[in-house]
Design a protein around this motif. Structure first.
Motif, mmCIF file in Angstrom:
data_model
loop_
_atom_site.group_PDB
_atom_site.id
_atom_site.type_symbol
_atom_site.label_atom_id
_atom_site.label_comp_id
_atom_site.label_asym_id
_atom_site.label_seq_id
_atom_site.Cartn_x
_atom_site.Cartn_y
_atom_site.Cartn_z
ATOM 1 N N UNK A 339 0.829 -1.208 0.000
ATOM 2 C CA UNK A 339 0.000 0.000 0.000
ATOM 3 C C UNK A 339 0.865 1.260 0.000
ATOM 4 N N UNK A 340 1.949 1.232 0.767
ATOM 5 C CA UNK A 340 2.842 2.381 0.821
ATOM 6 C C UNK A 340 3.496 2.654 -0.521
ATOM 7 N N UNK A 341 3.890 1.588 -1.218
ATOM 8 C CA UNK A 341 4.527 1.749 -2.527
ATOM 9 C C UNK A 341 3.542 2.327 -3.534
ATOM 10 N N UNK A 342 2.303 1.829 -3.512
ATOM 11 C CA UNK A 342 1.267 2.343 -4.423
ATOM 12 C C UNK A 342 0.979 3.813 -4.126
ATOM 13 N N UNK A 343 0.855 4.157 -2.850
ATOM 14 C CA UNK A 343 0.584 5.546 -2.472
ATOM 15 C C UNK A 343 1.722 6.471 -2.896
ATOM 16 N N UNK A 344 2.945 5.978 -2.804
ATOM 17 C CA UNK A 344 4.100 6.783 -3.213
ATOM 18 C C UNK A 344 4.062 7.040 -4.715
ATOM 19 N N UNK A 345 3.767 5.990 -5.497
ATOM 20 C CA UNK A 345 3.675 6.163 -6.954
ATOM 21 C C UNK A 345 2.508 7.083 -7.308
ATOM 22 N N UNK A 346 1.385 6.953 -6.594
ATOM 23 C CA UNK A 346 0.229 7.830 -6.816
ATOM 24 C C UNK A 346 0.576 9.285 -6.510
ATOM 25 N N UNK A 347 1.399 9.480 -5.501
ATOM 26 C CA UNK A 347 1.813 10.829 -5.127
ATOM 27 C C UNK A 347 2.564 11.496 -6.275
ATOM 28 N N UNK A 348 3.485 10.761 -6.896
ATOM 29 C CA UNK A 348 4.231 11.320 -8.016
ATOM 30 C C UNK A 348 3.352 11.475 -9.254
ATOM 31 N N UNK A 349 2.366 10.589 -9.416
ATOM 32 C CA UNK A 349 1.411 10.740 -10.512
ATOM 33 C C UNK A 349 0.633 12.052 -10.345
ATOM 34 N N UNK A 350 0.218 12.331 -9.120
ATOM 35 C CA UNK A 350 -0.505 13.581 -8.844
ATOM 36 C C UNK A 350 0.378 14.787 -9.145
ATOM 37 N N UNK A 351 1.652 14.677 -8.817
ATOM 38 C CA UNK A 351 2.581 15.779 -9.107
ATOM 39 C C UNK A 351 2.709 15.996 -10.616
ATOM 40 N N UNK A 352 2.707 14.889 -11.368
ATOM 41 C CA UNK A 352 2.790 15.003 -12.827
ATOM 42 C C UNK A 352 1.549 15.704 -13.379
ATOM 43 N N UNK A 353 0.380 15.379 -12.837
ATOM 44 C CA UNK A 353 -0.865 16.031 -13.261
ATOM 45 C C UNK A 353 -0.822 17.515 -12.903
ATOM 46 N N UNK A 354 -0.378 17.787 -11.697
ATOM 47 C CA UNK A 354 -0.346 19.165 -11.197
ATOM 48 C C UNK A 354 0.636 20.019 -11.994
ATOM 49 N N UNK A 355 1.687 19.400 -12.509
ATOM 50 C CA UNK A 355 2.709 20.133 -13.268
ATOM 51 C C UNK A 355 2.277 20.428 -14.703
ATOM 52 N N UNK A 356 1.060 20.027 -15.071
ATOM 53 C CA UNK A 356 0.562 20.334 -16.410
ATOM 54 C C UNK A 356 0.272 19.125 -17.274
ATOM 55 N N UNK A 357 0.354 17.930 -16.700
ATOM 56 C CA UNK A 357 0.075 16.676 -17.435
ATOM 57 C C UNK A 357 1.160 16.395 -18.483
ATOM 58 N N UNK A 358 1.069 15.216 -19.103
ATOM 59 C CA UNK A 358 2.057 14.779 -20.098
ATOM 60 C C UNK A 358 3.457 14.840 -19.528
ATOM 61 N N UNK A 359 3.562 14.399 -18.262
ATOM 62 C CA UNK A 359 4.847 14.462 -17.555
ATOM 63 C C UNK A 359 5.126 13.116 -16.876
ATOM 64 N N UNK A 360 6.402 12.905 -16.593
ATOM 65 C CA UNK A 360 6.826 11.760 -15.770
ATOM 66 C C UNK A 360 7.490 12.327 -14.528
ATOM 67 N N UNK A 361 6.959 11.986 -13.374
ATOM 68 C CA UNK A 361 7.567 12.408 -12.115
ATOM 69 C C UNK A 361 8.060 11.177 -11.386
ATOM 70 N N UNK A 362 9.315 11.192 -10.990
ATOM 71 C CA UNK A 362 9.923 10.023 -10.361
ATOM 72 C C UNK A 362 10.609 10.415 -9.078
ATOM 73 N N UNK A 363 10.736 9.461 -8.212
ATOM 74 C CA UNK A 363 11.373 9.665 -6.919
ATOM 75 C C UNK A 363 12.835 10.046 -7.115
ATOM 76 N N UNK A 364 13.214 11.199 -6.588
ATOM 77 C CA UNK A 364 14.618 11.617 -6.653
ATOM 78 C C UNK A 364 15.012 12.286 -7.942
ATOM 79 N N UNK A 365 14.055 12.430 -8.906
ATOM 80 C CA UNK A 365 14.392 13.035 -10.198
ATOM 81 C C UNK A 365 13.557 14.289 -10.429
#
Length: 365
Positions: A339-365
């Protein structure tokens, strides 16, 4: 008939929740049913949901609150919009509320296998019984043989021996045929069972893994990574503005977009990687033995290929271009749960959406 049902639901939905009451003397269970029905009608009106049986089933389950997955999914959707689209309702209904026909089929085939195994055991038991009888006859002939000094007595024993031997041959042939038929039937049933199990783990629209298969595989890969000390990354992907595709071009075109995206991901992953449709337009990508940088580069390639693709519109020369998706990537760390791993990936997905979509957001990058 559907229109008539819809008119009745609309009429009922206009009544307040308190107007839906059980008759006097009703049981607690009946009272709860009436109350949940009232809540369901009120929710249909509040969220301007199409008044059809699937919508009622969804809102009733939500009002009852007995299925945590239904409540969680609806709350997630309503957090971003005020109503649920027909596609949202159908997706939740198909995934969480539709009776599990796969389980029923599995039980049916399992019952047939049990019966066939019982048949095999009966054949074996009959064969053992026949062998015992034949052995007894041979022992009897052996006992009588020294006393059969006359030609007539000896001929009688030989005749009996030949008769018993022929009967044994015929019975053995019959039992062997029955055993062979049962073995073929068992092989067929096992194949059917495997096909049903595969169907239960596959999304019927995109033909990739479904949420159930995703959960099972992710749990397995997390355990393996912790045991071996290996790497594991998880990516969550979501098609951008997918609702607009359905609203502007229809659900058939939306389905084509989902299929294209699924195949785009599937064509770029390899080895033990896995892509699954989590629900609606959201996908999960499990990447064993993969570091964050490699996962990021892979998703950038998938994102670019998707954007360069075109999807035909059903019954129209128009083609949809520049479909985009957003991606979030997380890596498994010590002590992290599924569950923690899924929530972490979802968190970065939300950041990608918030940044304007069509983005890849990754941990540490």
């Amino acid at each position: 008939m559907a229109q008539s049902w819809g008119r009745k639901v609309i009429h009922s939905a206009r009544a307040s929740e308190d107007d839906v009451q059980p008759s006097s003397g009703a049981s607690k269970e009946a009272t709860a049913v009436y109350q949940n029905a009232g809540k369901a009608f009120a929710l249909i009106e509040q969220h301007r949901t199409p008044p059809d049986p699937q919508a009622y089933a969804l809102w009733y389950a939500y009002a009852a609150g007995e299925d945590a997955q239904v409540v969680e999914r609806v709350d997630q959707l309503l957090a971003n919009k005020t109503t649920l689209s027909p596609y949202d309702i159908d997706s939740i209904y198909q995934e969480l509320l539709l009776p599990d026909t796969g389980q029923a089929a599995t039980q049916s085939i399992g019952g047939a296998i049990e019966k066939e195994i019982e048949s095999v055991l009966e054949i074996i038991q009959q064969s053992v019984s026949t062998n015992v009888t034949y052995q007894a006859s041979l022992n009897d002939v052996e006992t009588r043989l020294p006393d059969a000094s006359s030609g007539g007595g000896l001929a009688s024993l030989v005749s009996r021996l030949v008769s018993d031997n022929r009967r044994m041959i015929d019975t053995t042939k019959e039992l062997s045929q029955g055993l062979s038929d049962s073995q073929k039937q068992l092989a067929t049933l096992h194949q059917e069972l495997e096909e049903v199990r595969n169907q239960c783990m596959r999304d019927p629209l995109t033909a990739i893994a479904n949420r159930r298969a995703f959960d099972d595989r992710l749990e397995e890969e997390i355990s393996h990574a912790f045991a071996s000390g290996g790497k594991l990354c998880l990516a969550m992907a979501d098609i951008d503005l997918f609702k607009q595709v359905n609203d502007n071009f229809g659900h058939q075109t939306g389905d084509s977009v989902l299929k294209m995206f699924a195949q785009c991901i599937k064509g770029n992953i390899k080895g033990h990687d896995m892509v699954a449709r989590i629900g609606g337009e959201e996908f999960g990508i499990i990447l064993p033995q993969t570091d964050v940088v490699s996962a990021y580069n892979l998703l950038v390639a998938i994102k670019s290929e998707l954007k360069a693709s075109e999807v035909p519109v059903e019954g129209d020369p128009t083609r949809i271009a520049s479909v985009t998706a957003s991606f979030g990537v997380a890596r498994l760390e010590a002590g992290m749960t599924m569950r923690g791993l899924i929530e972490q990936a979802d968190k970065y997905l939300y950041e990608a959406k918030k940044a304007g979509r069509d983005k890849v957001k990754a941990q540490g990058l």
